[in-house]
Design an enzyme around this catalytic site. Sequence first.
Site, PDB file in Angstrom:
ATOM      1  NE  ARG A 185      -3.923   0.626   1.832  1.00 38.58           N
ATOM      2  CZ  ARG A 185      -5.156   0.738   2.333  1.00 38.58           C
ATOM      3  NH1 ARG A 185      -5.377   1.506   3.378  1.00 38.58           N
ATOM      4  NH2 ARG A 185      -6.160   0.075   1.790  1.00 38.58           N
TER       5      ARG A 185
ATOM      6  CG  HIS B  30      -8.480   0.201  -2.923  1.00 41.81           C
ATOM      7  ND1 HIS B  30      -7.673  -0.865  -2.561  1.00 41.81           N
ATOM      8  CD2 HIS B  30      -9.183   0.531  -1.796  1.00 41.81           C
ATOM      9  CE1 HIS B  30      -7.882  -1.156  -1.287  1.00 41.81           C
ATOM     10  NE2 HIS B  30      -8.793  -0.340  -0.805  1.00 41.81           N
TER      11      HIS B  30
ATOM     12  CD  GLN C 275     -13.020  -1.835  -0.623  1.00 37.42           C
ATOM     13  OE1 GLN C 275     -12.190  -1.756   0.260  1.00 37.42           O
ATOM     14  NE2 GLN C 275     -14.226  -2.363  -0.431  1.00 37.42           N
TER      15      GLN C 275
ATOM     16  CG  ASP D 154     -13.713   6.541  -0.936  1.00 39.55           C
ATOM     17  OD1 ASP D 154     -13.657   6.301   0.293  1.00 39.55           O
ATOM     18  OD2 ASP D 154     -12.708   6.482  -1.679  1.00 39.55           O
TER      19      ASP D 154
ATOM     20  CB  CYS E  84     -14.117   1.173   0.111  1.00 37.52           C
ATOM     21  SG  CYS E  84     -13.491   2.862   0.282  1.00 37.52           S
TER      22      CYS E  84
ATOM     23  NE  ARG F  33     -10.306  -5.178   0.465  1.00 39.20           N
ATOM     24  CZ  ARG F  33      -9.499  -4.191   0.869  1.00 39.20           C
ATOM     25  NH1 ARG F  33     -10.006  -3.134   1.477  1.00 39.20           N
ATOM     26  NH2 ARG F  33      -8.193  -4.231   0.629  1.00 39.20           N
TER      27      ARG F  33
HETATM   28  N1   CP Z   1     -11.244  -0.096   2.440  1.00 35.25           N
HETATM   29  C1   CP Z   1      -9.956  -0.156   2.839  1.00 35.25           C
HETATM   30  O1   CP Z   1      -9.043  -0.378   2.046  1.00 35.25           O
HETATM   31  O2   CP Z   1      -9.794   0.009   4.177  1.00 35.25           O
HETATM   32  P1   CP Z   1      -8.416   0.224   4.954  1.00 35.25           P
HETATM   33  O3   CP Z   1      -7.890   1.564   4.523  1.00 35.25           O
HETATM   34  O4   CP Z   1      -8.788   0.182   6.393  1.00 35.25           O
HETATM   35  O5   CP Z   1      -7.466  -0.869   4.568  1.00 35.25           O
HETATM   36  N1  NVA Z   2     -10.062   6.769  -1.456  1.00 33.00           N
HETATM   37  C1  NVA Z   2      -9.660   6.327  -0.148  1.00 33.00           C
HETATM   38  C2  NVA Z   2      -9.865   4.850  -0.021  1.00 33.00           C
HETATM   39  C3  NVA Z   2      -9.550   4.310   1.348  1.00 33.00           C
HETATM   40  C4  NVA Z   2      -9.723   2.817   1.435  1.00 33.00           C
HETATM   41  C5  NVA Z   2      -8.221   6.690   0.111  1.00 33.00           C
HETATM   42  O1  NVA Z   2      -7.377   6.519  -0.779  1.00 33.00           O
HETATM   43  O2  NVA Z   2      -7.909   7.163   1.208  1.00 33.00           O
END
Ligand code: CP
Ligand code: NVA
Length: 318
Positions: free
Chosen positions: A118, A145, A148, A236, A275, A303
């Site tokens: 990540r 992502h 997700q 989101d 998400c 997930r």
């Molecule tokens: N939806 C998601 O990716 O959650 P986290 O940021 O908690 O991993």
């Molecule tokens: N769009 C959000 C998704 C988090 C899971 C971010 O990147 O923070």
Amino acid sequence: MLQRDNKLHKSLNNRHFLDISGLDKTDLRTIIDTAHSLKKAGPEKKAYIMPTVNPMTTLAMIFEKSSTRTRISFDMAMRHLGGQTMVLNSSDLQLGRGETIEDTARVMSRFVDIIMIRTGSHEKLLSLAKNADIPVINGLTDFSHPCQILADILTYEEHRGSVKGKVISWVGDGNNMTNSWIQAAAKFGFELRLACPPEFSCDGVVLEKARSEGAKIITTTDPKQAVKDADCIMTDTWVSMGDKDAELRHKILAPYQVNKKLMALAANTAIFMHCLPAHRGEEVTADVIDGVQSVVFDEAENRMHIQKTILAWCLGKI
Ligand code: CP
Ligand code: NVA
């Protein structure tokens, strides 16, 4: 064992899971359908009937951004498969002190069997994949992502059946989530409607590519138009990790809140997805996210199920 697995990955031409656009429709369908079957087959909420890996098979997870769901669900998914996990914050690695991502990839390939990262930079993910001898999974970048979105499709399908031909509506920020949804529209045959303000609109290049591959995507600045008779409404956070202009975003995105009035315009059978993490009273009201149409906690649970089959696919087990 490690040696044998590395050879296996090479023979599979490194099954990286980087973006939905780069994956075959058949592989994507296999990943979702296998996750669905494993979830259904499992005792109560945990599925223990599944492809297994050698107990020494190790997933390393690099986090350059915060995470609750991705961190815990990948960890549990790998444990269910029978392997091991290792969580690495980038500040714990020499990567955080300037060692290159290329060298990090080469070194980690000698130790572990698969990497999930990540990070903010999508280029960093791609360099990691290019230089690793083992599969690499995108656990979120500023661009996309994909894990997700596969969990979201699994969630939609377990509640309402095939996503093909359905109307999926997004209301809010054009961000990493929308890029992956746009790519998914070219693979799964649903109609995608995106309502974003001009200031935070979707990526034009990603849109154009998906449309050239046959995706049916409608873009608008009007949330009401996007949600009319839709089968699924999504949103989101207005401020993604790394976004700096929080105050401006709140002001511009305020008319894009998903509330009861907006949900009432969707089909009677519509579900709400997010998400997470969510901000009640901002992108979604509490009565919607905690209401009867919301499936956000199934979505979070999924997930784990989907990542189990993403890992199994990357490791050549499905
Ligand atoms: N939806 C998601 O990716 O959650 P986290 O940021 O908690 O991993
Ligand atoms: N769009 C959000 C998704 C988090 C899971 C971010 O990147 O923070």
